[in-house]
Design a protein around this motif. Structure first.
Motif, PDB file in Angstrom:
ATOM      1  N   PHE A 172     -56.903  60.455 113.101  1.00  0.00           N
ATOM      2  CA  PHE A 172     -56.964  61.875 112.740  1.00  0.00           C
ATOM      3  C   PHE A 172     -58.031  62.086 111.671  1.00  0.00           C
ATOM      4  O   PHE A 172     -58.028  61.414 110.642  1.00  0.00           O
ATOM      5  N   PHE A 174     -59.254  64.626 108.877  1.00  0.00           N
ATOM      6  CA  PHE A 174     -58.766  65.762 108.086  1.00  0.00           C
ATOM      7  C   PHE A 174     -59.862  66.247 107.149  1.00  0.00           C
ATOM      8  O   PHE A 174     -60.508  65.443 106.477  1.00  0.00           O
ATOM      9  N   VAL A 186     -53.833  73.878 109.886  1.00  0.00           N
ATOM     10  CA  VAL A 186     -52.888  72.763 109.846  1.00  0.00           C
ATOM     11  C   VAL A 186     -51.448  73.269 109.753  1.00  0.00           C
ATOM     12  O   VAL A 186     -50.575  72.857 110.530  1.00  0.00           O
ATOM     13  N   MET A 190     -48.810  72.664 112.915  1.00  0.00           N
ATOM     14  CA  MET A 190     -47.648  71.787 112.711  1.00  0.00           C
ATOM     15  C   MET A 190     -46.348  72.560 112.958  1.00  0.00           C
ATOM     16  O   MET A 190     -45.402  72.037 113.554  1.00  0.00           O
ATOM     17  N   THR A 218     -42.411  69.398 109.031  1.00  0.00           N
ATOM     18  CA  THR A 218     -43.838  69.651 109.301  1.00  0.00           C
ATOM     19  C   THR A 218     -44.710  69.006 108.221  1.00  0.00           C
ATOM     20  O   THR A 218     -45.785  68.490 108.508  1.00  0.00           O
ATOM     21  N   THR A 221     -44.388  64.984 108.398  1.00  0.00           N
ATOM     22  CA  THR A 221     -45.141  64.363 109.499  1.00  0.00           C
ATOM     23  C   THR A 221     -46.590  64.112 109.095  1.00  0.00           C
ATOM     24  O   THR A 221     -47.149  63.040 109.353  1.00  0.00           O
ATOM     25  N   VAL A 222     -47.205  65.093 108.445  1.00  0.00           N
ATOM     26  CA  VAL A 222     -48.587  64.908 107.975  1.00  0.00           C
ATOM     27  C   VAL A 222     -48.648  63.798 106.929  1.00  0.00           C
ATOM     28  O   VAL A 222     -49.526  62.928 106.976  1.00  0.00           O
ATOM     29  N   LYS A 223     -47.687  63.796 106.011  1.00  0.00           N
ATOM     30  CA  LYS A 223     -47.700  62.741 104.985  1.00  0.00           C
ATOM     31  C   LYS A 223     -47.487  61.372 105.623  1.00  0.00           C
ATOM     32  O   LYS A 223     -48.076  60.375 105.197  1.00  0.00           O
ATOM     33  N   TRP A 225     -48.496  60.409 108.567  1.00  0.00           N
ATOM     34  CA  TRP A 225     -49.776  59.978 109.144  1.00  0.00           C
ATOM     35  C   TRP A 225     -50.675  59.408 108.042  1.00  0.00           C
ATOM     36  O   TRP A 225     -51.326  58.384 108.236  1.00  0.00           O
ATOM     37  N   MET A 231     -55.303  58.581 109.067  1.00  0.00           N
ATOM     38  CA  MET A 231     -56.337  59.604 108.886  1.00  0.00           C
ATOM     39  C   MET A 231     -57.448  59.038 108.010  1.00  0.00           C
ATOM     40  O   MET A 231     -57.341  57.916 107.487  1.00  0.00           O
ATOM     41  N   TYR A 383     -50.689  71.650 100.450  1.00  0.00           N
ATOM     42  CA  TYR A 383     -51.168  70.545 101.297  1.00  0.00           C
ATOM     43  C   TYR A 383     -52.163  69.672 100.528  1.00  0.00           C
ATOM     44  O   TYR A 383     -52.210  68.449 100.727  1.00  0.00           O
ATOM     45  N   LEU A 387     -51.746  65.744 100.067  1.00  0.00           N
ATOM     46  CA  LEU A 387     -52.756  64.768 100.481  1.00  0.00           C
ATOM     47  C   LEU A 387     -53.273  63.923  99.323  1.00  0.00           C
ATOM     48  O   LEU A 387     -53.850  62.855  99.543  1.00  0.00           O
TER      49      LEU A 387
END
Length: 416
Positions: A172, A174, A186, A190, A218, A221-223, A225, A231, A383, A387
């Motif tokens: 991914f 980002f 994003v 999500m 939601t 899930t990003v965290k 990844w 990513m 976000y 990140l």
């Protein structure tokens, strides 16, 4: 003066008038580079009689600030606005935009898209310009080279990402430095993939709180990844452009983005003219793409060329404009009647929007964005904290809820 001379003078004056009339040049501000060929074509072929457009493209990250500064000193005759009443509010309050002129007929446009140019009271200020779809976009060549089929579940997505990582490809890409992308793209993609429509609608009407486990998922899930190394190494160091470049080069396989990046004038094809882009939702419980009526064309209420401005706006409501828009911009127009779509890529997008798109759109909801801090700002800032590893998904969800509660949004009483 002889009669002959008088005729020459009259002819000269008429010629001068004709040149002046043909030279009515209007300035249009936009962040959308994909529309440059369209407006050049319209001007070069005099499709709006007697009007030419000076299309000024401003990078998306700086668009709002540049527009507001320039409007203090006259500004453009027309400009593109982002969708939703919350974005429009300050321009309406300042008297910069006025309700659309009654000569502009919107009856031919898809009714569901009109809200993109409406104020909070339903007054129509702008002409919507596109139906957009956001989802996971992937490099088909990279998938094929690594034997990957389009994942249908989160487990399959994780397995595909692990395969790509093992092959030295970033799964991914980002572009976390671009805040607008984090909240508008994003956050919404999500939600559309992981949260059922009724729960997402509950976030908007206040019956569901942002601390609900479905919303937390939601973020988690990003965290997940990021923590799994799926990513780019420094997602906050890369912006939106860098994200697209990585996918076009094949250094990364997937990104969360709008289908506008797959249009014929996308800069991704300057990197790889043979690039093929696929689309899929985040394959979670809801498994849908996100679709919305994009922003609108707006008139500067203080323009000295109101008649010409209204001619431009009226043209954007026509079938002729819709077919040009589909063919040259490569995005779905808002025209509600029949029109030709020759591009199979665009036909695929139209099918996904019609058959598998989420119905709730929190980012554009006035109820979540009419106060400060807005939902959009909270999600963008949040976000970035997620990140950089300074906040957990649970704490971020609570922070978003507290931020909305601070100005008494619709769900404040229910979500203390």
């Amino acid at each position: 003066m002889t009669a002959h001379t008088g005729k020459l003078v009259l002819a000269g004056l008429m010629a001068s008038f004709a040149v002046e009339a043909a030279a009515q040049d209007l300035t249009l501000y936009s962040w959308r580079e994909q529309e440059i060929p369209l407006w050049e074509h319209i001007s070069q072929n005099n499709l709006i009689d007697g009007v030419t457009i000076n299309f000024v493209r401003i990078p998306a990250d700086n668009y709002d600030n540049k527009l507001r500064i320039d409007l203090q000193d006259g500004g453009p005759d027309l400009f593109q606005g982002r969708a939703g009443a919350a974005w429009l509010k300050s321009f309406v309050d300042a008297g910069i935009v006025a309700p659309l002129d009654g000569s502009i007929d919107l009856s031919g446009l898809a009714a569901a898209t009109l809200s993109a140019g409406q104020g909070a009271d339903g007054t129509q200020y702008g002409v919507p310009f596109a139906v957009q779809m956001e989802s996971i976009l992937y490099n088909k060549g990279v998938f094929a080279a690594n034997g990957i089929e389009e994942p249908k579940t989160l487990d399959e997505l994780k397995a595909a990402a692990d395969t790509l990582k093992a092959a030295g490809v970033t799964p991914f890409s980002f572009g976390g430095r671009s805040g607008w992308w984090l909240n508008q793209v994003v956050g919404e993609v999500m939600t559309a993939g992981l949260m059922d429509d009724a729960t997402a609608q509950g976030l908007i009407d206040g019956s569901v709180c942002f601390t609900d486990e479905a919303f937390v998922e939601t973020l988690a899930t990003v965290k997940g990844w990021m923590d799994a190394g799926l990513m780019n190494a420094a997602p906050l160091a890369d912006d939106y452009g860098a994200m697209r470049t990585a996918v076009a080069l094949g250094e990364a396989a997937m990104m969360i983005d709008g289908a506008w990046s797959s249009g014929p004038s996308s800069p991704m094809y300057e990197i790889d003219p043979t690039l093929e882009i696929g689309f899929m939702p985040v394959p979670g419980k809801n498994g849908k793409v996100y679709a919305f009526g994009d922003g609108s064309y707006l008139a500067n209420a203080n323009s000295e060329h109101a008649e010409a401005v209204n001619k431009v706006l009226a043209f954007t409501t026509t079938k002729e404009f819709a077919e040009l828009f589909a063919g040259m911009v490569g995005e779905l127009p808002v025209y509600g009647g029949d029109y030709a779509i020759e591009d199979p890529r665009l036909a695929e997008i139209a099918g996904l929007v019609a058959n598998n798109s989420a119905s709730a759109t929190p980012f554009f909801a006035y109820a979540l964005n009419s106060g400060e801090p807005s939902y959009g700002q909270l999600v963008a800032d949040g976000y970035q904290e997620l990140l950089n590893g300074s906040i957990s998904p649970e704490d971020l969800a609570a922070k978003i809820q507290a931020g909305l509660n601070s100005w008494g949004y619709v769900g404040a009483a229910n979500c203390q």
